[in-house]
Design a protein around this motif. Structure first.
Motif, mmCIF file in Angstrom:
data_model
loop_
_atom_site.group_PDB
_atom_site.id
_atom_site.type_symbol
_atom_site.label_atom_id
_atom_site.label_comp_id
_atom_site.label_asym_id
_atom_site.label_seq_id
_atom_site.Cartn_x
_atom_site.Cartn_y
_atom_site.Cartn_z
ATOM 1 N N ARG A 77 0.848 -1.180 0.000
ATOM 2 C CA ARG A 77 0.000 0.000 0.000
ATOM 3 C C ARG A 77 0.891 1.241 0.000
ATOM 4 O O ARG A 77 1.859 1.334 0.746
ATOM 5 C CB ARG A 77 -0.912 0.026 1.226
ATOM 6 N N TYR A 78 0.532 2.186 -0.865
ATOM 7 C CA TYR A 78 1.257 3.447 -0.852
ATOM 8 C C TYR A 78 1.169 4.055 0.533
ATOM 9 O O TYR A 78 0.137 4.004 1.187
ATOM 10 C CB TYR A 78 0.631 4.440 -1.848
ATOM 11 N N THR B 112 0.602 6.748 3.468
ATOM 12 C CA THR B 112 -0.298 7.879 3.597
ATOM 13 C C THR B 112 0.482 9.174 3.412
ATOM 14 O O THR B 112 1.602 9.320 3.875
ATOM 15 C CB THR B 112 -0.959 7.876 4.986
ATOM 16 N N ASN C 201 7.403 10.038 -6.456
ATOM 17 C CA ASN C 201 7.556 8.606 -6.207
ATOM 18 C C ASN C 201 8.621 8.051 -7.136
ATOM 19 O O ASN C 201 8.514 8.183 -8.358
ATOM 20 C CB ASN C 201 6.240 7.862 -6.461
ATOM 21 N N LYS D 224 8.429 10.435 -0.026
ATOM 22 C CA LYS D 224 8.363 11.408 -1.111
ATOM 23 C C LYS D 224 9.703 12.121 -1.323
ATOM 24 O O LYS D 224 10.011 12.538 -2.435
ATOM 25 C CB LYS D 224 7.269 12.433 -0.829
ATOM 26 N N CYS E 53 -1.046 11.788 -10.300
ATOM 27 C CA CYS E 53 -0.647 10.561 -9.602
ATOM 28 C C CYS E 53 -1.884 9.780 -9.187
ATOM 29 O O CYS E 53 -2.941 10.348 -8.902
ATOM 30 C CB CYS E 53 0.190 10.907 -8.375
ATOM 31 N N GLU F 66 -2.302 8.542 -6.493
ATOM 32 C CA GLU F 66 -2.548 8.908 -5.095
ATOM 33 C C GLU F 66 -3.395 10.170 -4.958
ATOM 34 O O GLU F 66 -3.612 10.650 -3.850
ATOM 35 C CB GLU F 66 -1.220 9.134 -4.372
ATOM 36 N N TYR G 108 -2.274 7.592 -15.097
ATOM 37 C CA TYR G 108 -1.719 7.851 -13.773
ATOM 38 C C TYR G 108 -0.193 7.754 -13.824
ATOM 39 O O TYR G 108 0.383 7.016 -14.628
ATOM 40 C CB TYR G 108 -2.292 6.876 -12.751
ATOM 41 N N HIS H 181 -10.462 4.472 -6.907
ATOM 42 C CA HIS H 181 -9.488 3.530 -6.397
ATOM 43 C C HIS H 181 -10.168 2.791 -5.238
ATOM 44 O O HIS H 181 -11.025 3.366 -4.563
ATOM 45 C CB HIS H 181 -8.260 4.306 -5.915
ATOM 46 N N TRP I 82 -9.743 5.098 -2.158
ATOM 47 C CA TRP I 82 -10.033 6.530 -2.160
ATOM 48 C C TRP I 82 -10.718 6.921 -3.472
ATOM 49 O O TRP I 82 -10.656 6.214 -4.473
ATOM 50 C CB TRP I 82 -8.761 7.367 -1.955
ATOM 51 N N GLN J 96 -11.249 9.121 -6.873
ATOM 52 C CA GLN J 96 -10.390 9.771 -7.871
ATOM 53 C C GLN J 96 -11.077 11.003 -8.463
ATOM 54 O O GLN J 96 -10.573 11.586 -9.429
ATOM 55 C CB GLN J 96 -10.035 8.786 -8.996
#
Length: 322
Positions: free
Chosen positions: A5-6, A8, A86, A94, A143, A145, A238, A280, A283, A285
């Motif tokens: 998982r990316y 937070t 990234n 980051k 991104c 994210e 993306y 996603h 979350w 988009q």
């Protein structure tokens, strides 16, 4: 297989963006060099004297054709672009790329062209660059994210390179592979993905005039932390599709499996087109955070490039082929 998982993204990590009185003056003048000087020495640009870099710098001395594909939106500052991204080869933070990118060895650099091409082989990057017509393109970058930037890239269309090497009738997909050097690239010592990083495009996507091979930004050679010396930029997808530090381009007949698709196909599909209507799994988009701005803005279909690329997917259910 366990999911990665990316991490937070706390709001505190957003770097304030410098204000620009004139975007064109900034791009054509000397302010980009001044902005570069505010960063730690050796982190923004590769060391001087590389053969590929000399070829590029000789071409950057003149005025490059410039094309604004971002609707005259304000550019993201060079400091934000080079300090917030990234590049998991250096770590998942980051700022890891900015901190550790000096370890990336970019001289010498070769590009392998393989597969369904009439001309294959391993080519020195400087020899490839000598044949290209460079231009500046201002693109939005979105991104997965849900953050975004506007970046003035320097480079050339991917289609130009593919045509120079000739596609066979079996050309269906183009596969890209990034540098693999775990001794120097600390992130590759962790099983974030199965290294080296792989991405791919369908052949019509790769041949689309917006698909771009970038070798610089803000009128300077590509910073290490942003994918030196050469990276892919696909502005309607993306950001993870725009693979950095490319060492191999292979044209194949069968559909490949890409790195993030292999790691977690439920969250990172092969196509990865920017689509505000498809969430996603973790979350929405529909909105995005433009780095350097307060609040959020609406996400545009295909990142604002629908008029140019929607026809590529006219017969596809974009909720299924995400």
């Amino acid at each position: 297989m366990p999911r990665y998982r990316y991490p937070t993204i706390p709001e505190s990590e957003v770097t304030p963006k410098a204000l620009f009185e004139s975007r064109r003056k900034f791009l054509r003048g000397s302010l980009s060099l001044g902005a570069a000087a505010t960063l730690a020495p050796g982190l923004l640009l590769p060391s001087k004297g590389f053969a590929w870099q000399e070829v590029l710098e000789n071409r950057l001395d003149g005025k490059l054709p410039s094309h604004d594909w971002a609707g005259d939106e304000e550019l993201t500052s060079v400091s934000d672009i080079t300090s917030y991204n990234n590049f998991y080869e250096f770590g998942t933070g980051k700022r890891d790329p900015e901190l550790y990118a000096h370890r990336l060895e970019t001289d010498p650099w070769s590009l392998s062209l393989e597969g369904e091409l009439e001309k294959t082989g391993i080519y020195k990057l400087e020899d490839i660059l000598k044949k290209q017509k460079f231009e500046e393109r201002i693109y939005r970058l979105r991104c997965v994210e849900a953050w975004s930037m506007v970046i003035p890239w320097v480079g050339f269309p991917l289609v130009d390179l593919l045509k120079q090497h000739g596609l066979t009738s079996r050309s269906k997909y183009v596969v890209f592979e990034a540098v693999y050097d775990p001794e120097r690239l600390r992130g590759q010592r962790r099983s974030i993905i199965e290294w080296p990083y792989r991405e791919a495009l369908r052949i019509d996507e790769a041949m689309h005039p917006l698909a771009f091979l970038a070798v610089g930004l803000y009128g300077e050679p590509m910073p290490n932390q942003n994918g030196a010396p050469i990276r892919l930029v696909v502005p309607w997808k993306y950001g993870f599709k725009s693979i950095k530090s490319v060492v191999s381009i292979k044209v194949v007949e069968d559909k490949p499996v890409t790195s993030w698709e292999e790691r977690n196909p439920e969250e990172y599909g092969f196509y990865a087109n920017v689509n505000p209507n498809v969430e996603h799994p973790r979350w929405s988009q529909a909105r995005e955070r433009r780095i350097g701005e307060r609040g959020r803005r609406e996400t545009l279909m295909f990142n604002g490039y629908a008029d140019e690329v929607a026809s590529l997917y006219s017969d596809m259910d974009l909720r299924r082929f995400y």
